[in-house]
Scaffold this motif. Structure first.
Motif, PDB file in Angstrom:
ATOM      1  N   TRP A  47       0.837  -1.203   0.000  1.00 45.67           N
ATOM      2  CA  TRP A  47       0.000   0.000   0.000  1.00 45.67           C
ATOM      3  C   TRP A  47       0.873   1.256   0.000  1.00 45.67           C
ATOM      4  O   TRP A  47       0.626   2.183  -0.763  1.00 45.67           O
ATOM      5  N   ARG A  50       2.372   1.812  -3.331  1.00 44.82           N
ATOM      6  CA  ARG A  50       1.331   2.293  -4.262  1.00 44.82           C
ATOM      7  C   ARG A  50       1.124   3.790  -4.108  1.00 44.82           C
ATOM      8  O   ARG A  50       1.035   4.531  -5.077  1.00 44.82           O
ATOM      9  N   GLN A  75      -8.988   1.301  -2.186  1.00 47.55           N
ATOM     10  CA  GLN A  75      -7.780   1.480  -1.392  1.00 47.55           C
ATOM     11  C   GLN A  75      -8.017   2.574  -0.352  1.00 47.55           C
ATOM     12  O   GLN A  75      -8.753   3.525  -0.593  1.00 47.55           O
TER      13      GLN A  75
END
Length: 148
Positions: A47, A50, A75
């Motif tokens: 995460w 990202r 997300q």
């Protein structure tokens, strides 16, 4: 209280910096946090990577595509104010709505430091919004802004 390395003025400033949302780690804490950083292959590590990839995109069209995918995958948004402020300029209302939800939540949890960029975009976001939920969130955020 005994004076030592923790009683100096810079220590408190470094602590404030450590817990702010700018993502910068003061030098005195880098060694300590190196042990706490999640593994790159963990869910948290993926995460974070990202988020960093999205932040690094300079081309607006690429950024808009990446954010659409980010929201479509549901997300979690980071608490980084720069990330959220940039997202307010996204042309898709679903992305804007997801960002506004996170901003409203952030205001409730701990506040928002850089309120001017939000305030400067309020009229534009209102005029471009078609979803009633977006307008409700904008009203809620405006209350937070006015109470500051």
């Amino acid at each position: 209280m005994a004076k030592g390395k923790y009683s100096e003025k810079g220590y408190r400033k470094d602590l404030d910096s450590l817990f702010s949302n700018d993502g910068k780690i003061p030098d005195r804490f880098k060694d300590l946090l190196g042990e706490v950083t999640p593994d790159e292959n963990s869910k948290e590590g993926i995460w974070r990577n990202r988020i960093a990839e999205i932040e690094a995109i300079s081309d607006f069209r690429e950024y808009a595509k990446a954010m659409k995918v980010f929201v479509k995958e549901k997300q979690a948004f980071p608490d980084k104010e720069d990330f959220l402020i940039r997202c307010l300029d996204h042309p898709t209302e679903k992305v804007l709505l997801a960002c506004l939800k996170h901003i409203a939540n952030l205001f409730e949890r701990r506040g928002f430091e850089r309120t001017d960029p939000i305030q400067n975009r309020m009229a534009t976001m209102r005029s471009l919004s078609e979803f009633p939920e977006t307008l409700v969130l904008l009203d809620q955020i405006e209350i937070f802004l006015n109470s500051k």
